[in-house]
Design a protein around this motif. Structure first.
Motif, mmCIF file in Angstrom:
data_model
loop_
_atom_site.group_PDB
_atom_site.id
_atom_site.type_symbol
_atom_site.label_atom_id
_atom_site.label_comp_id
_atom_site.label_asym_id
_atom_site.label_seq_id
_atom_site.Cartn_x
_atom_site.Cartn_y
_atom_site.Cartn_z
ATOM 1 N N ASN A 34 9.098 -9.517 -7.799
ATOM 2 C CA ASN A 34 8.173 -8.388 -7.969
ATOM 3 C C ASN A 34 6.731 -8.825 -7.731
ATOM 4 O O ASN A 34 5.921 -8.068 -7.184
ATOM 5 N N ASN A 35 6.396 -10.065 -8.148
ATOM 6 C CA ASN A 35 5.056 -10.584 -7.892
ATOM 7 C C ASN A 35 4.786 -10.672 -6.391
ATOM 8 O O ASN A 35 3.710 -10.341 -5.906
ATOM 9 N N PHE A 36 5.820 -11.112 -5.650
ATOM 10 C CA PHE A 36 5.707 -11.200 -4.190
ATOM 11 C C PHE A 36 5.485 -9.816 -3.579
ATOM 12 O O PHE A 36 4.619 -9.629 -2.717
ATOM 13 N N LEU A 37 6.272 -8.806 -4.063
ATOM 14 C CA LEU A 37 6.133 -7.453 -3.519
ATOM 15 C C LEU A 37 4.760 -6.868 -3.844
ATOM 16 O O LEU A 37 4.153 -6.173 -3.025
ATOM 17 N N ILE A 38 4.271 -7.156 -5.078
ATOM 18 C CA ILE A 38 2.951 -6.634 -5.462
ATOM 19 C C ILE A 38 1.869 -7.225 -4.558
ATOM 20 O O ILE A 38 0.931 -6.536 -4.121
ATOM 21 N N ASN A 69 -0.604 -5.170 -2.253
ATOM 22 C CA ASN A 69 -2.060 -5.324 -2.329
ATOM 23 C C ASN A 69 -2.640 -5.719 -0.972
ATOM 24 O O ASN A 69 -3.731 -5.276 -0.584
ATOM 25 N N GLN A 70 -1.906 -6.596 -0.255
ATOM 26 C CA GLN A 70 -2.381 -6.997 1.075
ATOM 27 C C GLN A 70 -2.426 -5.799 2.012
ATOM 28 O O GLN A 70 -3.364 -5.632 2.795
ATOM 29 N N GLY A 71 -1.347 -4.924 1.930
ATOM 30 C CA GLY A 71 -1.335 -3.727 2.772
ATOM 31 C C GLY A 71 -2.469 -2.773 2.417
ATOM 32 O O GLY A 71 -3.121 -2.202 3.299
ATOM 33 N N ARG A 72 -2.719 -2.594 1.109
ATOM 34 C CA ARG A 72 -3.824 -1.722 0.709
ATOM 35 C C ARG A 72 -5.167 -2.269 1.215
ATOM 36 O O ARG A 72 -6.054 -1.510 1.631
ATOM 37 N N MET A 73 -5.295 -3.613 1.168
ATOM 38 C CA MET A 73 -6.542 -4.207 1.645
ATOM 39 C C MET A 73 -6.716 -3.949 3.144
ATOM 40 O O MET A 73 -7.815 -3.644 3.618
ATOM 41 N N MET A 74 -5.604 -4.081 3.925
ATOM 42 C CA MET A 74 -5.693 -3.797 5.360
ATOM 43 C C MET A 74 -6.106 -2.347 5.599
ATOM 44 O O MET A 74 -6.920 -2.048 6.479
ATOM 45 N N TYR A 99 -0.850 2.302 5.969
ATOM 46 C CA TYR A 99 -0.815 0.852 5.851
ATOM 47 C C TYR A 99 0.558 0.407 5.379
ATOM 48 O O TYR A 99 1.331 1.190 4.834
ATOM 49 N N GLY A 100 0.860 -0.876 5.581
ATOM 50 C CA GLY A 100 2.116 -1.449 5.141
ATOM 51 C C GLY A 100 2.606 -2.501 6.120
ATOM 52 O O GLY A 100 1.948 -2.867 7.102
ATOM 53 N N LEU A 101 3.802 -3.014 5.837
ATOM 54 C CA LEU A 101 4.402 -4.047 6.673
ATOM 55 C C LEU A 101 4.920 -3.427 7.965
ATOM 56 O O LEU A 101 5.526 -2.355 7.955
ATOM 57 N N GLU A 102 4.708 -4.124 9.104
ATOM 58 C CA GLU A 102 5.152 -3.597 10.399
ATOM 59 C C GLU A 102 5.266 -4.744 11.393
ATOM 60 O O GLU A 102 4.489 -5.694 11.354
#
Length: 731
Positions: free
Chosen positions: A55-59, A63-68, A154-157
């Motif tokens: 869960n820490n990894f997913l958070i 957060n990285q996606g929100r920052m992007m 935003y998100g993983l892609e």
């Protein structure tokens, strides 16, 4: 012979041996349960620890996606950048964004900064400025989604340079979207190394390659550890991550296999987290040795105590056993004489009372047996008849009858449910929350809340919701749920009745719609009558006046203008009435590509006369969608005819059809002679941009029909001379 010898063994040993065996079994059971409980506790702690890391990894990924997304939004709000992008000044845009990319790379580790046109074509890669012009709509869904929604995505892609977090925001200039800007951060070994240094865990990422195999893309260890294909497939299909404590291929490790989802919620990568469990195994072995030693000491103590107790109580028990044996053999006339008044003396008195009671009970039992047999036969017959009557009524009533347990498990459902809802009774019996399979998602949460209120508060509830049967038919249901409680007020089960109210709902909706349309039609007709009479009067007098005035009279031209404007007002009135008329649609499965090609073929002669080329580009994936084919054909006929009216000779019209999971996307673009901003903004307004002497096309009706289908149509201008029409129709 051996069995007889065992039976003849002294009662003392018969008591001692079972008690010792029982003690041994109890101690073994306690040790086993203790060890199992301890192992289960440790295993639960391991699972929670792995889930915490996961869960820490997913958070961190979220957060990285929100920052992007935030970085992309901040860039899109820069008006100087938006202006340079809108004017398509690539050199100026590169000059503005190079310092920004360097700053973002140093501060946030950004890898890509990319600008795209509204049709998802690369305009400028700031990180690679020499590469641009490639179409990205087929593999960069964030760009298409940001343009469609008009907001940041935003998100993983997965992209050209690997998989990472992307943030794409629309860029607006003077109130319109001129394209999108994307910020990207690649997910790689550096990020995982930081994660290992902080959490002391090993992490690896796996991705599906073109050969259909999962390959390692990043890891905290140097060697390449291939992952089991079955584990990846199971992890992708499971809602929860897979946890393996001491797997066969690595028994001294704890492993978690989970998934990473992209911006749309689709699982695209597999993450593997590994922990060393050697210390835990030593702890379990040490605990087992301690508990085994305690068990041996307890067994020795139990052996001594059982032997002493059995010897002390054996003698008086033997006398009681002999006397009890005589009673058991049928010698009920003899009474026992108690020698002491301890527990054995009381047992002797009880045996005497038992003899008397047995003699009396034997006679009563014989009489009771006779009466009971007769009553059982009568009650059984009545019960069978009542049950048959109830079952016949419930199974044949035109209502859905069900029974739920407090935990939501369905325990009864009559056969009418198959006819009304299309569900198999055998398939849903015994399942929890079975209504989630038939209730529409918009109503499912409300149904769950009201059912929970009925169970928790023990009060009847009446619910209205919608279902859809396997044929796709929408059904309106009125559900009456009645709880049954015990004497303490606790709900034992819920009986419910479902009534089909679809016909009533449909009739009520039709009545309301009919009344609204009737009122609107009457008002429109009255308004048309009131406007038409003055127009006819003006037109009539203008014609008479025109005949009376000679052509050389200066007023002759003015009267002609009055007559033309009166005719134009009559045409406007006719168009307004056509828009007010109700629009009924007959939906059918239709292929848009085939329909557009047919319309282009019909207009080929008109286009060929002016040397105008009309091309259609398809993505090669035909798909049927639900539309009204007649109305939709009119839409494309109107759009193409309007394009031919606006285009200069020897020009080219390009049309394309793309199929996406949720929509069918149609693009039409053609050159015009410097259209004004007003023409583009009021493209679908009646009479805007109509050339003199040419009948206006019904463009407002085009927009009405597209919106009636739940779609969206937009008009933009490119390079000051290209009109671009984009149409999205739900699939």
């Amino acid at each position: 012979m051996r069995l007889k010898r065992i039976r003849d063994v002294s009662l003392k040993w018969k008591l001692v041996v079972p008690f010792l065996l029982l003690s041994l079994a109890s101690i073994a059971a306690v040790d086993y349960v203790g060890l199992r409980y301890q192992y289960a506790t440790i295993a639960a702690q391991e699972r929670n620890l792995l889930l915490g890391y996961y869960n820490n990894f997913l958070i961190q990924m979220e957060n990285q996606g929100r920052m992007m997304g935030s970085l992309a939004t901040s860039i899109s709000l820069n008006q100087e950048v938006a202006k340079a992008f809108a004017e398509r000044e690539r050199a100026k845009l590169l000059e503005l964004m190079k310092p920004t990319l360097a700053n973002l790379k140093q501060s946030f580790g950004i890898d890509q900064l990319h600008f795209h046109t509204p049709v998802a074509v690369s305009f400028l890669r700031v990180h690679k400025p020499d590469r641009y012009g490639d179409h990205m709509s087929f593999f960069r869904g964030t760009i298409v989604e940001a343009m469609r929604k008009g907001e940041v995505v935003y998100g993983l892609e997965r992209g050209v340079y690997g998989t990472g977090c992307r943030g794409v925001a629309p860029v607006r200039w003077q109130g319109r979207i001129v394209g999108t800007v994307g910020v990207g951060w690649n997910l790689g070994d550096a990020f995982l190394a930081q994660l290992k240094q902080r959490l002391h865990i090993d992490v690896a990422l796996y991705e599906l390659n073109q050969d259909g195999e999962f390959v390692q893309t990043a890891a905290t260890w140097k060697e390449d550890h291939p992952i089991c294909m079955e584990e990846c497939v199971e992890a992708l299909s499971s809602k929860e991550p897979l946890i393996f404590l001491g797997p066969k291929n690595d028994p001294h490790k704890s492993v978690l296999v989970g998934t990473l989802t992209d911006y749309s919620g689709l699982a695209v990568m597999v993450v593997k987290i590994v922990l060393d469990r050697s210390a835990i195994e030593k702890r379990i072995v040490r605990s087992g040795h301690v508990m085994m030693g305690v068990g041996v000491l307890a067994l020795i103590l139990a052996t001594f105590l059982v032997y002493r107790i059995s010897t002390f109580f054996l003698k008086p028990i033997r006398e009681v056993v002999v006397l009890a044996g005589e009673i058991a053999s049928g010698k009920r006339h003899r009474r026992l004489i108690p020698t002491v008044m301890d527990e054995l003396g009381l047992l002797t008195l009880s045996l005497n009372q038992m003899i008397n009671a047995l003699n009396e009970s034997r006679e009563q039992l014989e009489q009771y047996a006779t009466d009971l047999e007769s009553r059982v036969r009568e009650r059984t017959s009545d019960l069978i008849a009542s049950e048959d009557k109830y079952r016949t009524l419930v199974e044949n009533v035109p209502l859905v009858v069900y029974r739920l347990m407090p935990d939501g498990t369905l325990v009864f459902l009559n056969q009418y449910a198959e006819a009304l809802l299309g569900v198999s009774v055998d398939r849903v019996i015994g399942r929890k929350n079975w209504w989630t399979e038939i209730v529409l998602p918009e109503d499912a949460e409300r149904v769950a809340q009201e059912t929970g209120t009925c169970i928790e508060d023990g009060v009847p509830v009446r619910m209205q919701y919608r279902c859809r049967n396997p044929e796709g038919k929408l059904i309106h249901i009125e559900d009456q749920a009645i709880p049954h409680r015990d004497h303490d007020g606790k709900v034992l089960f819920i009986d419910g009745i479902m009534v089909d109210t679809t016909e009533h709902y449909t009739l009520q909706e039709k009545i309301i719609k009919t009344e609204e349309l009737k009122t609107l039609h009457e008002v429109s007709m009255q308004l048309a009558h009131e406007i038409r009479n003055p127009l006819m009067t003006v037109g009539g007098f203008a014609r008479r006046l025109l005949k009376a005035i000679p052509p050389e009279d200066p007023n002759h031209k003015s009267v002609e203008i009055i007559l033309q404007e009166a005719a134009r007002l009559e045409l406007i009135l006719k168009m307004i009435l056509s828009y007010i008329q109700p629009l009924d649609m007959l939906m059918e499965a239709t292929d848009l590509s085939t329909m557009i090609r047919q319309v282009i073929d019909e207009l080929s002669a008109e286009a060929g006369a002016r040397n105008i080329r009309m091309e259609l580009e398809e993505d090669g994936t035909p798909r049927l969608i639900q539309v009204d084919p007649k109305l939709m054909r009119e839409v494309f006929q109107t759009l193409f005819k309007d394009a031919l009216r606006r285009m200069p000779d020897e020009a080219e019209l390009e049309a394309s059809v793309e199929q996406f999971p949720e929509t069918s996307h149609v693009t039409i673009q053609y050159p015009v002679s410097s259209p004004s901003a007003l023409e583009v903004d009021h493209f679908f307004f009646p009479f805007v941009g109509t050339d003199s002497g040419m009948a206006p096309l019904d463009l407002p009706a085009v927009k009405m029909i597209i919106h009636k289908h739940g779609g969206l149509i937009e008009v933009t201008k490119e390079d000051n001379s290209i009109i671009v029409l984009t149409i999205d129709i739900p699939s």
